[in-house]
Design an enzyme around this catalytic site. Structure first.
Site, PDB file in Angstrom:
ATOM      1  N   GLU A 113       4.234 -30.230 -78.832  1.00 10.57           N
ATOM      2  CA  GLU A 113       4.862 -29.857 -77.648  1.00 10.57           C
ATOM      3  C   GLU A 113       4.103 -29.202 -75.893  1.00 10.57           C
ATOM      4  OE1 GLU A 113       7.281 -27.205 -75.731  1.00 10.57           O
ATOM      5  OE2 GLU A 113       7.952 -28.246 -78.156  1.00 10.57           O
ATOM      6  N   PRO A 140      -2.585  -7.458 -32.584  1.00  9.10           N
ATOM      7  CA  PRO A 140      -4.513  -7.185 -32.934  1.00  9.10           C
ATOM      8  C   PRO A 140      -4.998  -8.216 -33.367  1.00  9.10           C
ATOM      9  CG  PRO A 140      -3.008  -4.984 -34.178  1.00  9.10           C
ATOM     10  CD  PRO A 140      -2.275  -6.467 -33.688  1.00  9.10           C
ATOM     11  N   ASP A 192      -6.461 -16.304 -25.365  1.00 10.15           N
ATOM     12  CA  ASP A 192      -7.474 -16.187 -25.369  1.00 10.15           C
ATOM     13  C   ASP A 192      -8.786 -15.777 -26.495  1.00 10.15           C
ATOM     14  OD1 ASP A 192      -5.988 -15.009 -22.688  1.00 10.15           O
ATOM     15  OD2 ASP A 192      -5.501 -12.541 -24.455  1.00 10.15           O
ATOM     16  N   LYS A 237     -13.189 -19.324 -23.328  1.00 18.22           N
ATOM     17  CA  LYS A 237     -14.411 -19.931 -23.443  1.00 18.22           C
ATOM     18  C   LYS A 237     -14.241 -21.124 -22.289  1.00 18.22           C
ATOM     19  CE  LYS A 237     -15.978 -18.464 -27.720  1.00 18.22           C
ATOM     20  NZ  LYS A 237     -15.343 -18.730 -28.793  1.00 18.22           N
ATOM     21  N   GLY A 255      -2.289  -8.597 -28.558  1.00 15.04           N
ATOM     22  CA  GLY A 255      -2.193  -7.248 -28.425  1.00 15.04           C
ATOM     23  C   GLY A 255      -0.810  -7.815 -28.142  1.00 15.04           C
ATOM     24  N   ASP A 256       0.007  -7.448 -27.082  1.00 13.60           N
ATOM     25  CA  ASP A 256       0.731  -7.009 -26.478  1.00 13.60           C
ATOM     26  C   ASP A 256       0.699  -7.906 -25.226  1.00 13.60           C
ATOM     27  OD1 ASP A 256       3.944  -6.663 -25.857  1.00 13.60           O
ATOM     28  OD2 ASP A 256       2.876  -6.390 -23.898  1.00 13.60           O
ATOM     29  N   MET A 311     -10.474  -1.610 -23.222  1.00  8.28           N
ATOM     30  CA  MET A 311     -12.166  -2.413 -23.100  1.00  8.28           C
ATOM     31  C   MET A 311     -12.384  -0.981 -22.202  1.00  8.28           C
ATOM     32  SD  MET A 311     -10.000  -5.284 -20.343  1.00  8.28           S
ATOM     33  CE  MET A 311      -8.677  -4.690 -20.128  1.00  8.28           C
ATOM     34  N   ALA A 313      -8.994  -3.278 -35.118  1.00 11.91           N
ATOM     35  CA  ALA A 313      -8.170  -2.615 -35.694  1.00 11.91           C
ATOM     36  C   ALA A 313      -7.284  -4.122 -36.533  1.00 11.91           C
ATOM     37  CB  ALA A 313      -7.161  -2.389 -34.462  1.00 11.91           C
TER      38      ALA A 313
HETATM   39  N1  SAH Z   1      -2.909  -6.942 -24.487  1.00 17.63           N
HETATM   40  C1  SAH Z   1      -4.278  -6.635 -25.134  1.00 17.63           C
HETATM   41  C2  SAH Z   1      -4.931  -5.996 -24.607  1.00 17.63           C
HETATM   42  C3  SAH Z   1      -6.440  -6.633 -24.002  1.00 17.63           C
HETATM   43  S1  SAH Z   1      -7.425  -6.329 -23.199  1.00 17.63           S
HETATM   44  C4  SAH Z   1      -2.952  -5.650 -26.177  1.00 17.63           C
HETATM   45  O1  SAH Z   1      -2.223  -5.454 -25.601  1.00 17.63           O
HETATM   46  O2  SAH Z   1      -4.037  -4.589 -26.885  1.00 17.63           O
HETATM   47  C5  SAH Z   1      -8.955  -6.505 -24.353  1.00 17.63           C
HETATM   48  C6  SAH Z   1      -9.038  -4.937 -24.994  1.00 17.63           C
HETATM   49  O3  SAH Z   1      -8.029  -4.383 -25.958  1.00 17.63           O
HETATM   50  C7  SAH Z   1     -10.345  -4.723 -25.311  1.00 17.63           C
HETATM   51  O4  SAH Z   1     -11.732  -4.639 -24.743  1.00 17.63           O
HETATM   52  C8  SAH Z   1      -9.663  -3.481 -26.453  1.00 17.63           C
HETATM   53  O5  SAH Z   1     -10.396  -2.719 -25.909  1.00 17.63           O
HETATM   54  C9  SAH Z   1      -8.767  -4.340 -26.563  1.00 17.63           C
HETATM   55  N2  SAH Z   1      -8.750  -4.660 -28.132  1.00 17.63           N
HETATM   56  C10 SAH Z   1      -7.735  -6.063 -28.068  1.00 17.63           C
HETATM   57  N3  SAH Z   1      -7.901  -6.134 -29.844  1.00 17.63           N
HETATM   58  C11 SAH Z   1      -8.013  -5.007 -30.346  1.00 17.63           C
HETATM   59  C12 SAH Z   1      -8.410  -4.752 -31.941  1.00 17.63           C
HETATM   60  N4  SAH Z   1      -7.987  -6.043 -33.135  1.00 17.63           N
HETATM   61  N5  SAH Z   1      -8.595  -4.004 -31.818  1.00 17.63           N
HETATM   62  C13 SAH Z   1      -9.254  -2.821 -31.150  1.00 17.63           C
HETATM   63  N6  SAH Z   1      -9.376  -2.874 -30.394  1.00 17.63           N
HETATM   64  C14 SAH Z   1      -8.062  -4.550 -29.624  1.00 17.63           C
END
Ligand code: SAH
Length: 471
Positions: A22, A226, A249, A271, A303-304, A384, A413
């Site tokens: 098998e 995030p 970024d 960078k 993020g956004d 920030m 986060a």
């Molecule tokens: N456009 C992004 C913010 C850019 S400013 C957004 O909408 O989230 C960069 C800041 O975003 C950082 O200094 C921190 O305060 C926050 N940030 C981005 N990613 C993060 C994460 N994973 N956890 C906590 N804070 C975060």
């Protein structure tokens, strides 16, 4: 990775299988998918193996495997389910120069056979290095349902059409043609009119793409969320799938960059040289240069993109250059951070407005309406803010904020190294400095982690170490 996945050329070459039971039959079922010449050595083969021989699928040698039987074979399987016999076969086959697999004996095998999803010529091989066959089977089952059965036919027709498609210049235009065929016109044509339909579609599509001429570039301003790749929007995923250039970024995580099209050029705009941030004007110029060259540019922001993202400057640069652009929203850090502490950004009876602040702006520490913020019940998400916490704390206390106002800092986060620091306004500093956070962090003013959550997470490494250190 202990095993490197490759696809071995076996068409017209020998593969030998020692064993007629098998286990051997299971391997033969897989091997029959190839165009290799299969020879089976078995003194007393089972009926299934006999049947394969009778149908001409294998050559059956009715005796035990012996010296020289694996000569010129690329692969040899020892498939007796008998450790001693398999070891004997393996030694002989190795001496003949074949790569040897002893079925269900990872340690003594030169290769392993993966779980296979077959849409020939598209073949997916799944391996877990023997760690979790159940997982491999689950992934296989998932892919089997996801990849349409017509995929193989589509790919075969596409392969035959490659030469014709060379009428399109190499690079972006040819890629667009193939993407259109595989994901759009091809599947539709097969569904409606079968193989003929797909062939006609190829011709029509090529004509269409030849007539379309050179495409101009386009810029997508995309939110990467995030950090957790699962928190990307589908639109962001699709943009990454088709991007020619990704300008990202510093905060965009490697797991997300991993998802960009393999051929895409990745540029880290966070960078430059030895770590200094790239000037915004240089980033704008970079976006425009690639867009003008006809590329699909994804400007990928943490993020956004519309939250503290200097988006307007990039849009202005696109417009000045006559480039089309689109915003793809993302999950902002505050949304991910508040989810981590089980809270809501707004709450009936507590706060009907939410402030989104930056700790510093281009001129340094950012000034805000401190008096309004100091009122009871106010909630703010501070971006920030790590370096400006002492300034924020001082300003708020000075304007009459309650020293016991809850303040929660969420670092990283949504990422595996997420940490939460829960304090009160009067303790924010030096607590924050003492915690020596290294990742990006959101400071929630006026919010504490939901109590039930804090209680339910005593063993959670994300919540405990910092809070313990501070209590
Ligand atoms: N456009 C992004 C913010 C850019 S400013 C957004 O909408 O989230 C960069 C800041 O975003 C950082 O200094 C921190 O305060 C926050 N940030 C981005 N990613 C993060 C994460 N994973 N956890 C906590 N804070 C975060």
């Amino acid at each position: 990775m202990q095993h490197f996945p490759i696809f071995l050329a076996v068409a017209g070459r020998r593969i030998v299988v020692a064993g007629g039971g098998e286990t051997a039959l299971a391997k033969l079922r897989l091997l029959r998918k190839t165009e290799a010449h299969l020879t089976v050595f078995a003194a007393t083969p089972d009926a299934g193996v006999e049947a394969l021989a009778a149908e001409g699928h294998i050559r059956l040698v009715r005796r035990a495997f012996g010296p020289g039987d694996a000569l010129c074979a690329v692969l040899a399987y020892a498939a007796h389910d008998d450790a001693a016999e398999d070891a004997r076969v393996a030694a002989l086959a190795r001496a003949d120069g074949a790569l040897v697999n002893i079925v269900d004996n990872l340690a003594d095998s030169a290769f392993i056979t993966p779980a296979i999803v077959d849409r020939d010529p598209v073949v997916v091989a799944i391996g877990t290095e023997g760690a979790a066959p159940v997982l491999a089977r689950a992934i296989k089952a998932d892919l089997e349902t996801r990849l349409p059965p017509t995929l193989g036919l589509l790919a075969r027709l596409g392969k035959a059409f490659r030469h014709a498609a060379e009428a399109l210049p190499m690079g972006r235009r040819r890629r667009d043609f193939w993407a259109d065929y595989y994901f759009n016109s091809g599947p539709q044509a097969i569904d409606k009119h079968g193989e003929m339909g797909a062939n006609v579609a190829l011709d029509l599509l090529l004509g269409h793409h030849l007539a379309a001429g050179d495409r101009v570039g386009h810029v997508d301003l995309v939110g990467a969320g995030p950090g957790d790749p699962d928190l990307l929007t589908l639109k962001a995923r699709k943009a990454l799938d088709t991007a020619d250039v990704v300008i990202h970024d510093r905060l965009v995580t490697p797991q997300i960059l991993e998802l960009a099209r393999r051929e895409a050029i990745l540029i880290d705009a966070g960078k430059e040289g030895f770590g200094a941030a790239m000037a915004q004007a240089d980033i704008n110029a970079l976006i425009v240069r690639h867009g003008r060259a006809g590329a699909h540019v994804v400007r990928l922001k943490a993020g956004d993109p519309t939250v503290f993202g200097r988006l307007d400057e990039e849009i202005a640069a696109c417009e000045a250059a006559g480039l089309s652009w689109r915003i793809v929203p993302g999950i902002t850090a505050a949304s991910a951070a508040v989810a981590a502490i089980g809270q809501s950004l707004t709450s009936r009876g507590r706060n009907s407005s939410l402030r989104t602040l930056t700790g510093h702006d281009t001129r340094g520490f950012a000034e805000h309406d401190w008096r309004a913020l100091a009122r009871p019940g106010e909630v703010a998400a501070i971006y920030m803010g790590k370096k400006t916490a002492r300034f924020l704390q001082g300003r708020l206390l000075m304007h009459g904020a309650d020293p016991a106002t809850p303040v929660t800092v969420v670092e990283n986060a949504s990422r595996p190294d997420q940490r939460v620091l829960s304090v009160t306004l009067d303790r924010l500093e030096p607590a924050l400095t003492d915690a020596a956070l290294t990742g990006p962090a959101i400071i929630f003013y006026g919010l504490a982690p939901r109590e039930a959550l804090a209680l339910s997470l005593p063993a959670d490494p994300a919540l405990t170490p910092l809070n313990e250190a501070l209590s």
